[in-house]
Design a protein around this motif. Structure first.
Motif, PDB file in Angstrom:
ATOM      1  N   ALA A   1      11.640  -4.535  -8.545  1.00 43.36           N
ATOM      2  CA  ALA A   1      10.866  -3.584  -7.605  1.00 43.36           C
ATOM      3  C   ALA A   1      10.404  -2.257  -8.376  1.00 43.36           C
ATOM      4  N   MET A   2      10.918  -2.153  -9.712  1.00 44.48           N
ATOM      5  CA  MET A   2      10.269  -1.073 -10.373  1.00 44.48           C
ATOM      6  C   MET A   2       8.849  -1.336 -10.905  1.00 44.48           C
ATOM      7  N   GLY A   3       8.519  -2.768 -11.127  1.00 45.08           N
ATOM      8  CA  GLY A   3       7.308  -3.278 -11.076  1.00 45.08           C
ATOM      9  C   GLY A   3       6.202  -3.228  -9.957  1.00 45.08           C
ATOM     10  N   THR A   4       6.801  -3.631  -8.948  1.00 51.99           N
ATOM     11  CA  THR A   4       6.065  -3.973  -7.764  1.00 51.99           C
ATOM     12  C   THR A   4       5.458  -2.624  -6.910  1.00 51.99           C
ATOM     13  N   VAL A   5       6.643  -1.727  -7.052  1.00 50.55           N
ATOM     14  CA  VAL A   5       6.437  -0.284  -6.323  1.00 50.55           C
ATOM     15  C   VAL A   5       5.560   0.484  -7.274  1.00 50.55           C
ATOM     16  N   SER A   6       5.578   0.364  -8.443  1.00 50.15           N
ATOM     17  CA  SER A   6       4.820   1.235  -9.402  1.00 50.15           C
ATOM     18  C   SER A   6       3.458   0.769  -9.227  1.00 50.15           C
ATOM     19  N   ALA A   7       3.137  -0.504  -9.081  1.00 49.14           N
ATOM     20  CA  ALA A   7       1.813  -1.038  -9.023  1.00 49.14           C
ATOM     21  C   ALA A   7       1.067  -0.544  -7.393  1.00 49.14           C
ATOM     22  N   ALA A   8       1.994  -0.506  -6.424  1.00 47.01           N
ATOM     23  CA  ALA A   8       1.364   0.117  -5.423  1.00 47.01           C
ATOM     24  C   ALA A   8       1.225   1.665  -5.497  1.00 47.01           C
ATOM     25  N   ALA A   9       2.173   2.136  -5.870  1.00 42.25           N
ATOM     26  CA  ALA A   9       2.155   3.771  -5.971  1.00 42.25           C
ATOM     27  C   ALA A   9       0.700   4.035  -7.017  1.00 42.25           C
ATOM     28  N   VAL A  10       0.509   3.496  -8.135  1.00 42.44           N
ATOM     29  CA  VAL A  10      -0.476   3.871  -8.769  1.00 42.44           C
ATOM     30  C   VAL A  10      -1.894   3.321  -8.056  1.00 42.44           C
ATOM     31  N   HIS A  11      -1.756   2.399  -7.546  1.00 39.14           N
ATOM     32  CA  HIS A  11      -3.076   1.779  -6.795  1.00 39.14           C
ATOM     33  C   HIS A  11      -3.315   2.593  -5.501  1.00 39.14           C
ATOM     34  N   TYR A  12      -2.432   3.018  -4.605  1.00 35.76           N
ATOM     35  CA  TYR A  12      -2.597   3.902  -3.446  1.00 35.76           C
ATOM     36  C   TYR A  12      -2.574   5.479  -3.573  1.00 35.76           C
ATOM     37  N   GLY A  13      -1.663   5.903  -4.565  1.00 36.83           N
ATOM     38  CA  GLY A  13      -1.196   7.018  -4.350  1.00 36.83           C
ATOM     39  C   GLY A  13       0.005   7.365  -3.852  1.00 36.83           C
ATOM     40  N   GLU A  14       0.314   8.327  -2.882  1.00 39.71           N
ATOM     41  CA  GLU A  14       1.401   8.618  -2.324  1.00 39.71           C
ATOM     42  C   GLU A  14       1.500   7.559  -1.345  1.00 39.71           C
ATOM     43  N   ILE A  15       2.938   6.945  -1.456  1.00 47.31           N
ATOM     44  CA  ILE A  15       3.325   5.809  -0.546  1.00 47.31           C
ATOM     45  C   ILE A  15       4.728   6.058   0.097  1.00 47.31           C
ATOM     46  N   GLY A  16       5.144   5.521   1.211  1.00 48.10           N
ATOM     47  CA  GLY A  16       6.433   5.472   1.679  1.00 48.10           C
ATOM     48  C   GLY A  16       7.131   4.238   1.006  1.00 48.10           C
ATOM     49  N   LEU A  17       8.485   4.348   0.956  1.00 48.13           N
ATOM     50  CA  LEU A  17       9.271   3.108   0.409  1.00 48.13           C
ATOM     51  C   LEU A  17      10.486   2.825   1.328  1.00 48.13           C
ATOM     52  N   ILE A  18      10.582   1.922   1.869  1.00 49.79           N
ATOM     53  CA  ILE A  18      11.684   1.270   2.647  1.00 49.79           C
ATOM     54  C   ILE A  18      12.336   0.336   2.208  1.00 49.79           C
ATOM     55  N   TRP A  19      13.658   0.859   1.813  1.00 54.15           N
ATOM     56  CA  TRP A  19      14.581  -0.048   0.979  1.00 54.15           C
ATOM     57  C   TRP A  19      15.685  -0.768   1.917  1.00 54.15           C
ATOM     58  N   VAL A  20      15.742  -1.872   2.196  1.00 50.76           N
ATOM     59  CA  VAL A  20      16.651  -2.520   3.121  1.00 50.76           C
ATOM     60  C   VAL A  20      17.568  -3.289   2.278  1.00 50.76           C
ATOM     61  N   ASP A  21      18.704  -3.029   2.407  1.00 53.19           N
ATOM     62  CA  ASP A  21      19.641  -3.362   1.305  1.00 53.19           C
ATOM     63  C   ASP A  21      21.238  -2.940   1.534  1.00 53.19           C
ATOM     64  N   ALA A  22      21.822  -3.662   1.119  1.00 50.99           N
ATOM     65  CA  ALA A  22      23.572  -3.267   0.957  1.00 50.99           C
ATOM     66  C   ALA A  22      23.935  -2.204   0.172  1.00 50.99           C
TER      67      ALA A  22
ATOM     68  N   GLU B   1       4.269   9.008 -14.415  1.00 53.22           N
ATOM     69  CA  GLU B   1       4.423   9.890 -13.374  1.00 53.22           C
ATOM     70  C   GLU B   1       5.634   9.183 -12.560  1.00 53.22           C
ATOM     71  N   PRO B   2       6.331  10.208 -11.719  1.00 53.25           N
ATOM     72  CA  PRO B   2       7.121   9.533 -10.658  1.00 53.25           C
ATOM     73  C   PRO B   2       6.455   8.624  -9.773  1.00 53.25           C
ATOM     74  N   LYS B   3       7.075   7.452  -9.281  1.00 48.07           N
ATOM     75  CA  LYS B   3       6.191   6.745  -8.298  1.00 48.07           C
ATOM     76  C   LYS B   3       6.226   7.001  -6.861  1.00 48.07           C
ATOM     77  N   ILE B   4       7.586   7.628  -6.452  1.00 47.55           N
ATOM     78  CA  ILE B   4       7.908   7.709  -5.170  1.00 47.55           C
ATOM     79  C   ILE B   4       8.439   9.525  -4.964  1.00 47.55           C
ATOM     80  N   LYS B   5       8.107  10.065  -3.909  1.00 47.23           N
ATOM     81  CA  LYS B   5       8.878  11.309  -3.677  1.00 47.23           C
ATOM     82  C   LYS B   5       9.950  10.968  -2.790  1.00 47.23           C
ATOM     83  N   ALA B   6      11.102  11.499  -2.944  1.00 48.03           N
ATOM     84  CA  ALA B   6      12.365  11.519  -2.393  1.00 48.03           C
ATOM     85  C   ALA B   6      12.387  11.546  -0.567  1.00 48.03           C
ATOM     86  N   GLU B   7      11.312  12.301  -0.293  1.00 46.99           N
ATOM     87  CA  GLU B   7      11.157  12.506   1.224  1.00 46.99           C
ATOM     88  C   GLU B   7      10.325  11.597   1.837  1.00 46.99           C
TER      89      GLU B   7
END
Length: 286
Positions: free
Chosen positions: A87-108, A146-152
């Motif tokens: 996900a470091m690769g996939t989310v980075s790609a989305a963030a660089v392409h789209y700019g600010e994105i949300g991240l939903i992490w469904v996980d134990a 750059e950081p790919k995701i904002k905590a908020e």
């Protein structure tokens, strides 16, 4: 168009069962996808960051492919793993392409350890921290520095196994999260509504789904099982409702491990979930 691709990344979890799992789905269930190889290179031993160089090269290849071959063509990347370090690769790609994105992490698991807090040294427990720009720099710099995701802009759903330092990060960074206990107390419908409302202001959202969010009594074929958790039906509901009600622009389904599976129940679920999401997303986006 929905582009299905994957990588049998195993070294982030240090579990060889992940090496053959995508091939198993392809050969036994006819799953068609573009598969990138895990890249193994020389390692400088660091006990707190196992297989660092190889993971960096592999995740960079994932990010480059998703960015250049899928997102830049205005297609939707649906990634199948392999361990959650991908996900470091996939989310980075989305963030660089789209700019600010949300991240939903469904996980134990929260997967927000760093090289300073990890107990195991397994990097699949660090991707969210890396996406926030925390920890080892080589894990934070895919495609740009750059950081790919904002905590908020992060929401966790289904947490059941959180390390003490990770709990501190959640508190310090004020990251919205629903433990599985929260889901049982509030109800899944209410938690999903909160999640959707919380991220509805964003134009793009990435959903990263770890199969271990499901109770291992139902789906044993995962790398790090944790007792309790969602039913398979709830997992399908989560991904379906998020995809319908949020501007989901990219997605991961990770950590299917054929070696730990029993009677192919996890394999069958994984293939069905992938096919269901592909149909739903194609219907939504064309």
């Amino acid at each position: 168009m929905i582009q299905l691709f994957g990588c049998p990344l195993s070294i982030g979890a240090n579990d060889n069962g992940l090496k053959t799992s995508l091939k198993y789905l392809q050969e036994n269930y006819g799953l068609k996808m573009n598969v990138l190889n895990e890249i193994i290179t020389d390692e400088t031993h660091r006990h707190n960051l196992k297989n660092l160089n190889s993971i960096v090269k592999t995740c960079d290849a994932i990010a480059q492919h998703s960015y250049h071959e899928i997102l830049q063509k205005n297609d939707f990347p649906l990634f199948i793993g392999g361990d959650h370090a991908a996900a470091m690769g996939t989310v980075s790609a989305a963030a660089v392409h789209y700019g600010e994105i949300g991240l939903i992490w469904v996980d134990a698991h929260t997967d927000i350890n760093t090289d300073q807090t990890t107990v195991t040294g397994n990097i699949h427990g660090m991707p969210v921290a890396a996406l926030l720009g925390m920890g080892e720099k080589s894990l934070t710099d895919f495609l740009n520095d750059e950081p790919k995701i904002k905590a908020e802009n992060i929401v966790y759903i289904g947490l059941r196994d959180v390390d003490p330092p990770e709990a501190e990060f959640l508190k310090e960074l004020n990251i919205k999260h629903f433990s599985y206990q929260d889901v049982k107390e509030k109800g899944l419908d209410n938690c999903l509504k909160e999640c959707i409302d919380y991220l509805s202001h964003l134009k793009h959202v990435h959903v990263s789904f770890d199969i271990d969010s499901v109770n291992p009594l139902y789906l044993p074929g995962v790398s790090v099982p944790v007792k309790d958790g969602f039913t398979p039906q709830q997992a399908n509901q989560i991904l379906s409702e998020l995809a319908i009600n949020l501007p989901v622009s990219s997605m991961d389904i990770v950590e299917f491990n054929t070696v730990h599976d029993k009677d192919d129940v996890t394999a069958k679920f994984t293939v069905q979930l992938i096919n269901d999401m592909k149909i739903l997303l194609e219907k939504k986006y064309g």
